[in-house]
Write a protein that holds these residues in place. Sequence first.
Motif, PDB file in Angstrom:
ATOM      1  N   ILE A 106       0.838  -1.198   0.000  1.00  0.00           N
ATOM      2  CA  ILE A 106       0.000   0.000   0.000  1.00  0.00           C
ATOM      3  C   ILE A 106       0.875   1.252   0.000  1.00  0.00           C
ATOM      4  O   ILE A 106       0.603   2.208  -0.740  1.00  0.00           O
ATOM      5  N   ARG A 107       1.913   1.274   0.807  1.00  0.00           N
ATOM      6  CA  ARG A 107       2.821   2.433   0.840  1.00  0.00           C
ATOM      7  C   ARG A 107       3.423   2.664  -0.548  1.00  0.00           C
ATOM      8  O   ARG A 107       3.485   3.792  -1.040  1.00  0.00           O
ATOM      9  N   THR A 108       3.844   1.601  -1.211  1.00  0.00           N
ATOM     10  CA  THR A 108       4.410   1.706  -2.555  1.00  0.00           C
ATOM     11  C   THR A 108       3.365   2.219  -3.538  1.00  0.00           C
ATOM     12  O   THR A 108       3.649   3.093  -4.363  1.00  0.00           O
ATOM     13  N   LEU A 109       2.143   1.694  -3.458  1.00  0.00           N
ATOM     14  CA  LEU A 109       1.054   2.137  -4.335  1.00  0.00           C
ATOM     15  C   LEU A 109       0.838   3.640  -4.178  1.00  0.00           C
ATOM     16  O   LEU A 109       0.752   4.369  -5.167  1.00  0.00           O
ATOM     17  N   ILE A 110       0.775   4.123  -2.930  1.00  0.00           N
ATOM     18  CA  ILE A 110       0.480   5.534  -2.679  1.00  0.00           C
ATOM     19  C   ILE A 110       1.646   6.428  -3.094  1.00  0.00           C
ATOM     20  O   ILE A 110       1.441   7.473  -3.730  1.00  0.00           O
ATOM     21  N   THR A 111       2.860   6.044  -2.778  1.00  0.00           N
ATOM     22  CA  THR A 111       4.002   6.891  -3.151  1.00  0.00           C
ATOM     23  C   THR A 111       4.202   6.888  -4.664  1.00  0.00           C
ATOM     24  O   THR A 111       4.553   7.925  -5.240  1.00  0.00           O
ATOM     25  N   THR A 112       3.942   5.777  -5.316  1.00  0.00           N
ATOM     26  CA  THR A 112       4.025   5.714  -6.775  1.00  0.00           C
ATOM     27  C   THR A 112       2.953   6.605  -7.395  1.00  0.00           C
ATOM     28  O   THR A 112       3.205   7.322  -8.370  1.00  0.00           O
ATOM     29  N   TRP A 113       1.731   6.579  -6.836  1.00  0.00           N
ATOM     30  CA  TRP A 113       0.648   7.449  -7.295  1.00  0.00           C
ATOM     31  C   TRP A 113       1.035   8.920  -7.144  1.00  0.00           C
ATOM     32  O   TRP A 113       0.878   9.707  -8.078  1.00  0.00           O
ATOM     33  N   ALA A 114       1.552   9.294  -5.959  1.00  0.00           N
ATOM     34  CA  ALA A 114       1.930  10.692  -5.721  1.00  0.00           C
ATOM     35  C   ALA A 114       3.039  11.130  -6.677  1.00  0.00           C
ATOM     36  O   ALA A 114       3.023  12.266  -7.170  1.00  0.00           O
ATOM     37  N   ASP A 115       3.987  10.253  -6.954  1.00  0.00           N
ATOM     38  CA  ASP A 115       5.041  10.571  -7.923  1.00  0.00           C
ATOM     39  C   ASP A 115       4.446  10.787  -9.314  1.00  0.00           C
ATOM     40  O   ASP A 115       4.858  11.693 -10.039  1.00  0.00           O
ATOM     41  N   ALA A 116       3.469   9.946  -9.687  1.00  0.00           N
ATOM     42  CA  ALA A 116       2.812  10.101 -10.992  1.00  0.00           C
ATOM     43  C   ALA A 116       2.052  11.425 -11.049  1.00  0.00           C
ATOM     44  O   ALA A 116       2.084  12.123 -12.069  1.00  0.00           O
ATOM     45  N   VAL A 117       1.379  11.788  -9.954  1.00  0.00           N
ATOM     46  CA  VAL A 117       0.690  13.083  -9.909  1.00  0.00           C
ATOM     47  C   VAL A 117       1.705  14.191 -10.134  1.00  0.00           C
ATOM     48  O   VAL A 117       1.499  15.079 -10.964  1.00  0.00           O
ATOM     49  N   HIS A 118       2.799  14.144  -9.420  1.00  0.00           N
ATOM     50  CA  HIS A 118       3.809  15.204  -9.520  1.00  0.00           C
ATOM     51  C   HIS A 118       4.395  15.303 -10.940  1.00  0.00           C
ATOM     52  O   HIS A 118       4.684  16.397 -11.413  1.00  0.00           O
ATOM     53  N   ARG A 119       4.532  14.165 -11.618  1.00  0.00           N
ATOM     54  CA  ARG A 119       5.070  14.167 -12.989  1.00  0.00           C
ATOM     55  C   ARG A 119       4.016  14.517 -14.033  1.00  0.00           C
ATOM     56  O   ARG A 119       4.341  14.725 -15.204  1.00  0.00           O
ATOM     57  N   GLY A 120       2.742  14.524 -13.637  1.00  0.00           N
ATOM     58  CA  GLY A 120       1.678  14.752 -14.614  1.00  0.00           C
ATOM     59  C   GLY A 120       1.432  13.534 -15.483  1.00  0.00           C
ATOM     60  O   GLY A 120       0.986  13.654 -16.623  1.00  0.00           O
ATOM     61  N   ASP A 121       1.675  12.354 -14.943  1.00  0.00           N
ATOM     62  CA  ASP A 121       1.543  11.082 -15.656  1.00  0.00           C
ATOM     63  C   ASP A 121       0.143  10.520 -15.400  1.00  0.00           C
ATOM     64  O   ASP A 121      -0.088   9.852 -14.384  1.00  0.00           O
TER      65      ASP A 121
END
Length: 132
Positions: free
Chosen positions: A9-24
């Motif tokens: 879950i931590r990986t899912l959320i941090t990966t999501w936040a990174d994607a948000v930040h990149r505009g992916d």
Amino acid sequence: MSDDDTTQIRTLITTWADAVHRGDLDGVLADHAEDIVMFDVPPPHDGIRGLPAYRATWPPFFEWQAKGASFEIESLDITAGADVAYAHALLRCGTPEELAERPTLRLRLTLGLLKEGGRWVVAHEHHSFPHD
């Protein structure tokens, strides 16, 4: 709560936040339930329902964020059962000017997750800012 579930879950959320930040957009949509419900800062205030509606909320955010805004997890707590979990986080979310004017302002994020077919997906997402 198993450490493996918490790590996933931590990986899912941090990966999501990174994607948000990149505009992916594809990265943002990954690991979200088809029938997701999201309550967001901008309208509609009764929320959005379904992955197509969730998808439509992100392009305007990406346009705003492209002006130099940050979207960074500052704290993240997770509680997971066998097939249901929730997480809450505080994020630095704002333009440099907004964060300079209000340095302690944080976006509040709450996620409800379900384990479907052996993998965690976000079924509920809620973003809010405190009202001063």
